[in-house]
Design an enzyme around this catalytic site. Sequence first.
Site, PDB file in Angstrom:
ATOM      1  N   HIS A 131       9.439 -24.639   8.869  1.00  0.00           N
ATOM      2  CA  HIS A 131       8.366 -25.331  10.285  1.00  0.00           C
ATOM      3  C   HIS A 131       6.993 -24.697   8.953  1.00  0.00           C
ATOM      4  CE1 HIS A 131      10.937 -25.515  13.889  1.00  0.00           C
ATOM      5  NE2 HIS A 131      11.618 -25.763  13.029  1.00  0.00           N
ATOM      6  N   THR A 188       3.030  -2.059   8.898  1.00  0.00           N
ATOM      7  CA  THR A 188       3.213  -2.894   9.677  1.00  0.00           C
ATOM      8  C   THR A 188       3.510  -4.343   9.437  1.00  0.00           C
ATOM      9  OG1 THR A 188       0.632  -3.165  10.293  1.00  0.00           O
ATOM     10  CG2 THR A 188       1.867  -1.899  11.922  1.00  0.00           C
ATOM     11  N   ASP A 245       0.962  -0.730  -0.140  1.00  0.00           N
ATOM     12  CA  ASP A 245       0.388   0.640   0.504  1.00  0.00           C
ATOM     13  C   ASP A 245       1.050   1.039  -0.300  1.00  0.00           C
ATOM     14  OD1 ASP A 245       1.050   0.259   2.669  1.00  0.00           O
ATOM     15  OD2 ASP A 245      -0.758  -0.013   3.207  1.00  0.00           O
ATOM     16  N   HIS A 275       6.241 -31.301  10.272  1.00  0.00           N
ATOM     17  CA  HIS A 275       5.977 -30.128   9.341  1.00  0.00           C
ATOM     18  C   HIS A 275       5.204 -29.973   8.531  1.00  0.00           C
ATOM     19  CE1 HIS A 275       8.586 -28.148  12.736  1.00  0.00           C
ATOM     20  NE2 HIS A 275       9.330 -29.035  12.425  1.00  0.00           N
ATOM     21  N   CYS A 315       3.688  -3.322   3.842  1.00  0.00           N
ATOM     22  CA  CYS A 315       2.301  -1.610   4.556  1.00  0.00           C
ATOM     23  C   CYS A 315       2.536  -1.530   5.913  1.00  0.00           C
ATOM     24  CB  CYS A 315       1.118  -2.400   4.625  1.00  0.00           C
ATOM     25  SG  CYS A 315       0.604  -3.681   5.961  1.00  0.00           S
TER      26      CYS A 315
HETATM   27  C1  RB5 Z   1      -1.654   2.396   6.692  1.00  0.00           C
HETATM   28  O1  RB5 Z   1      -1.958   3.624   6.899  1.00  0.00           O
HETATM   29  C2  RB5 Z   1      -1.718   1.294   7.654  1.00  0.00           C
HETATM   30  O2  RB5 Z   1      -2.988   0.785   8.713  1.00  0.00           O
HETATM   31  C3  RB5 Z   1      -1.196  -0.176   6.539  1.00  0.00           C
HETATM   32  O3  RB5 Z   1      -0.261   0.205   5.918  1.00  0.00           O
HETATM   33  C4  RB5 Z   1      -0.787  -1.424   7.583  1.00  0.00           C
HETATM   34  O4  RB5 Z   1       0.064  -0.952   8.676  1.00  0.00           O
HETATM   35  C5  RB5 Z   1      -2.316  -1.819   8.411  1.00  0.00           C
HETATM   36  O5  RB5 Z   1      -2.158  -2.763   8.475  1.00  0.00           O
END
Ligand code: RB5
Length: 147
Positions: free
Chosen positions: A99, A68, A8, A134, A66
């Site tokens: 695994h 996180t 994203d 596994h 993204c």
């Molecule tokens: C975008 O602001 C953020 O929410 C997205 O990139 C991501 O971290 C979602 O899991």
Amino acid sequence: MRVVIGSDHAGFDQKERIRQHLEAQGHEVVDVGTSNGDDSVDYPDFAAGVARTVASGDAERGVLVCGTGIGMAMAANKVDGVRAANVTDPEFARLARQHNDANVLTVSGRFISEDVNQEIIDIFLGTEFEGGRHGQRVAKITDLEKG
Ligand code: RB5
């Protein structure tokens, strides 16, 4: 290896450098977007593109970025045949392959450095599944797709 990547807006900058990094290593890269870091987009749209490409067999592995990596993993794992792992540590990348036979990797573009993510990706692409005990566990994950 044929690798499909996506991000994203929050993962765009790292996704661009990941593509260059993979191409420099000789991988064939399919990029499903996004195409810039300025326009806010919805991460499930790109998770779907990567996950479906891997599930169909059109790419061997997928990498998603993204903010996180968490939302990308949640979305990608809704697609049957996908085992997406959100990884922030190189050793976990190794274990996700050995695994769990992870076929999609999700990483954080906002909280993990480019260098660490590239190490994570190199391990993810370079580590084989161990099979054995596994294998029966991963088969049970696949069974969950049948309801
Ligand atoms: C975008 O602001 C953020 O929410 C997205 O990139 C991501 O971290 C979602 O899991």
